[in-house]
Every structure is written in C-alpha cells, then in structure tokens.
Design a protein around this motif. Structure first.
Motif, PDB file in Angstrom:
ATOM      1  N   ILE A  15       0.929  -1.087  -0.108  1.00  0.00           N
ATOM      2  CA  ILE A  15       0.062  -0.097  -0.081  1.00  0.00           C
ATOM      3  C   ILE A  15       1.096   1.109  -0.105  1.00  0.00           C
ATOM      4  CG2 ILE A  15      -1.771   1.201   1.187  1.00  0.00           C
ATOM      5  CD1 ILE A  15      -2.868  -1.440   2.478  1.00  0.00           C
ATOM      6  N   ASP A  16       0.571   2.261  -0.934  1.00  0.00           N
ATOM      7  CA  ASP A  16       1.407   3.252  -1.004  1.00  0.00           C
ATOM      8  C   ASP A  16       1.119   4.416   0.135  1.00  0.00           C
ATOM      9  OD1 ASP A  16       3.336   4.784  -2.227  1.00  0.00           O
ATOM     10  OD2 ASP A  16       1.619   5.789  -3.796  1.00  0.00           O
ATOM     11  N   CYS A  17       1.521   4.022   1.231  1.00  0.00           N
ATOM     12  CA  CYS A  17       1.638   5.113   2.347  1.00  0.00           C
ATOM     13  C   CYS A  17       2.429   4.490   3.542  1.00  0.00           C
ATOM     14  CB  CYS A  17       0.170   5.212   2.995  1.00  0.00           C
ATOM     15  SG  CYS A  17      -0.636   3.860   3.954  1.00  0.00           S
ATOM     16  N   ARG A  18       3.064   5.257   4.343  1.00  0.00           N
ATOM     17  CA  ARG A  18       3.730   4.789   5.300  1.00  0.00           C
ATOM     18  C   ARG A  18       3.077   4.032   6.271  1.00  0.00           C
ATOM     19  NH1 ARG A  18       8.568   6.482   5.919  1.00  0.00           N
ATOM     20  NH2 ARG A  18       8.248   7.021   8.271  1.00  0.00           N
ATOM     21  N   PRO A  19       3.694   3.258   7.103  1.00  0.00           N
ATOM     22  CA  PRO A  19       2.867   2.488   8.281  1.00  0.00           C
ATOM     23  C   PRO A  19       2.349   3.363   9.340  1.00  0.00           C
ATOM     24  CG  PRO A  19       5.197   1.436   7.922  1.00  0.00           C
ATOM     25  CD  PRO A  19       5.108   2.927   6.996  1.00  0.00           C
ATOM     26  N   ASP A  20       2.972   4.624   9.724  1.00  0.00           N
ATOM     27  CA  ASP A  20       2.356   5.396  10.615  1.00  0.00           C
ATOM     28  C   ASP A  20       0.982   6.212   9.911  1.00  0.00           C
ATOM     29  OD1 ASP A  20       3.620   6.898   8.842  1.00  0.00           O
ATOM     30  OD2 ASP A  20       4.368   8.633  10.366  1.00  0.00           O
ATOM     31  N   THR A  21       0.699   6.001   8.814  1.00  0.00           N
ATOM     32  CA  THR A  21      -0.269   6.447   8.086  1.00  0.00           C
ATOM     33  C   THR A  21      -1.549   5.361   8.154  1.00  0.00           C
ATOM     34  OG1 THR A  21       0.769   7.999   6.704  1.00  0.00           O
ATOM     35  CG2 THR A  21      -1.333   7.534   5.983  1.00  0.00           C
ATOM     36  N   LEU A  22      -1.073   4.069   8.029  1.00  0.00           N
ATOM     37  CA  LEU A  22      -2.066   2.923   7.868  1.00  0.00           C
ATOM     38  C   LEU A  22      -2.388   2.477   9.096  1.00  0.00           C
ATOM     39  CD1 LEU A  22      -1.223  -0.101   5.464  1.00  0.00           C
ATOM     40  CD2 LEU A  22      -2.206  -0.222   7.520  1.00  0.00           C
ATOM     41  N   PHE A  23      -1.498   2.466  10.125  1.00  0.00           N
ATOM     42  CA  PHE A  23      -1.720   1.993  11.414  1.00  0.00           C
ATOM     43  C   PHE A  23      -3.233   2.544  12.273  1.00  0.00           C
ATOM     44  CE2 PHE A  23      -1.254   1.243  15.909  1.00  0.00           C
ATOM     45  CZ  PHE A  23      -0.943   0.063  16.163  1.00  0.00           C
ATOM     46  N   PRO A  24      -3.302   3.887  12.044  1.00  0.00           N
ATOM     47  CA  PRO A  24      -4.551   4.257  12.636  1.00  0.00           C
ATOM     48  C   PRO A  24      -5.831   3.505  11.958  1.00  0.00           C
ATOM     49  CG  PRO A  24      -3.175   5.986  12.351  1.00  0.00           C
ATOM     50  CD  PRO A  24      -2.546   4.882  11.651  1.00  0.00           C
ATOM     51  N   PHE A  25      -6.009   3.220  10.802  1.00  0.00           N
ATOM     52  CA  PHE A  25      -6.993   2.495  10.182  1.00  0.00           C
ATOM     53  C   PHE A  25      -7.431   1.332  10.748  1.00  0.00           C
ATOM     54  CE2 PHE A  25      -5.991   6.070   7.443  1.00  0.00           C
ATOM     55  CZ  PHE A  25      -7.357   6.468   7.092  1.00  0.00           C
ATOM     56  N   LEU A  26      -6.254   0.643  11.626  1.00  0.00           N
ATOM     57  CA  LEU A  26      -6.608  -0.682  12.276  1.00  0.00           C
ATOM     58  C   LEU A  26      -6.858  -0.530  13.723  1.00  0.00           C
ATOM     59  CD1 LEU A  26      -3.312  -2.229  10.948  1.00  0.00           C
ATOM     60  CD2 LEU A  26      -5.515  -2.296   9.888  1.00  0.00           C
ATOM     61  N   ILE A  27      -6.818   0.818  14.356  1.00  0.00           N
ATOM     62  CA  ILE A  27      -7.258   0.883  15.632  1.00  0.00           C
ATOM     63  C   ILE A  27      -8.086   1.877  16.091  1.00  0.00           C
ATOM     64  CG2 ILE A  27      -5.137  -0.096  16.406  1.00  0.00           C
ATOM     65  CD1 ILE A  27      -4.054   2.677  17.154  1.00  0.00           C
ATOM     66  N   ASP A  28      -8.517   2.828  15.062  1.00  0.00           N
ATOM     67  CA  ASP A  28      -9.294   3.930  15.502  1.00  0.00           C
ATOM     68  C   ASP A  28     -10.784   3.806  14.735  1.00  0.00           C
ATOM     69  OD1 ASP A  28     -10.891   6.369  14.991  1.00  0.00           O
ATOM     70  OD2 ASP A  28      -8.866   7.405  14.996  1.00  0.00           O
ATOM     71  N   PRO A  29     -11.748   3.769  15.689  1.00  0.00           N
ATOM     72  CA  PRO A  29     -13.009   3.302  15.147  1.00  0.00           C
ATOM     73  C   PRO A  29     -13.480   4.133  13.976  1.00  0.00           C
ATOM     74  CG  PRO A  29     -13.311   3.289  17.467  1.00  0.00           C
ATOM     75  CD  PRO A  29     -11.741   3.759  17.127  1.00  0.00           C
TER      76      PRO A  29
END
Length: 157
Positions: A15-29
C-alpha cells in the motif's frame, strides 16, 4: 463443531503509504468504519475489546492480544451468535513493514473452521482492497459484501 483449517489465510498487499499513516485505520473506530463495518468498538490495548458490526445483524467480537504501534496488531475474532465460530475463537495478525516509501501489509487469519475459510478469504480480499482505496483517498462506496443476504459469517448461505 467444524474442524479447523490447518492453513491460515495469508494476504499480502503493498500500500502506497507509510505504516504510521496506515496503522490508525486498524485501531481507530472512526477510521476503520471507512473501510470495514458500520459500527465498531475498538479498545487497542492488551485484553481490550474488539467488536465489528457489519450490517446490524452480523457482528464479530474478540479482544486485542498485541498492539505494537505502526508495526503489528493481533486480535481474536469470531461471530456473535455462532455456535461453530464464536467470538474470540480465531486469531487475526496484521503486520506492517515499511517498504519503498510505502507499506507491505501482511494479514494472517488462523484458527478458522474449515467450512468458514472460503467466505473469510473472500471477505479479507474485499476489505483489504477497500482499505487500500481509502488510504489512496478514494471513497470505496457501499459495503456490498456485508449486506445481510451475503452473510459475512458464511452460515446462512
């Protein structure tokens, strides 16, 4: 009780984004409902609750086993109201690896009842693609996979 499939589902996607951009989509409702579920409860800490309501009828529940910011999330998964695949009876592990200015997302879902594997494989393909669209700034549209006639649990159809 269904026999367990010895082979976990493993999905990889760049996925063309950094892990710190992607991670919130796994934990933020608020971010998760952009790609999965209509309502979610997420408490991303050891032992914290996870509940995803797909369509007002079909709901997953479990708890967080591990949360490593921007690197890894592990949670249990199962269906509320299911005798053969109850809440917390399988495990989903998502790891994020920084790669070429983007992220290699690796999802591993283990402990699935064999009869539920095909539906969950289709579901993860569908939802990871929706996640990628959201991260690219594209509205993924209505969640057609979670309509009550589709039954994401794979039990009625």
């Amino acid at each position: 009780m269904d026999g367990l499939d010895p082979n976990p589902i493993i999905k990889e996607m760049y996925i063309d984004c950094r892990p710190d951009t992607l991670f919130p989509f796994l934990i933020d409702p608020q971010k998760m409902v952009m790609w999965m579920g209509s309502q979610v409860l997420l408490e991303p800490k050891l032992g914290g609750a996870l509940r995803i309501d797909f369509n007002g009828t079909d709901m997953v529940a479990g708890h967080y086993v591990e949360v490593e910011p921007n690197e890894r999330v592990v949670f249990t998964w199962g269906w509320i109201g299911s005798d053969t695949f109850p809440p917390g009876s399988s495990t989903v592990e998502i790891t994020l690896h920084e790669q070429d200015n983007g992220t290699l997302l690796i999802l591993k879902h283990s402990g699935l009842p064999a009869a539920r594997r095909p539906t969950h494989l289709a579901g993860w393909n569908y939802y990871i693609s929706r996640l990628e669209l959201v991260l690219l700034g594209v509205e993924p549209g209505p969640d057609t996979f979670a309509s009550p006639t589709t039954d994401p649990k794979g039990e009625r159809n």
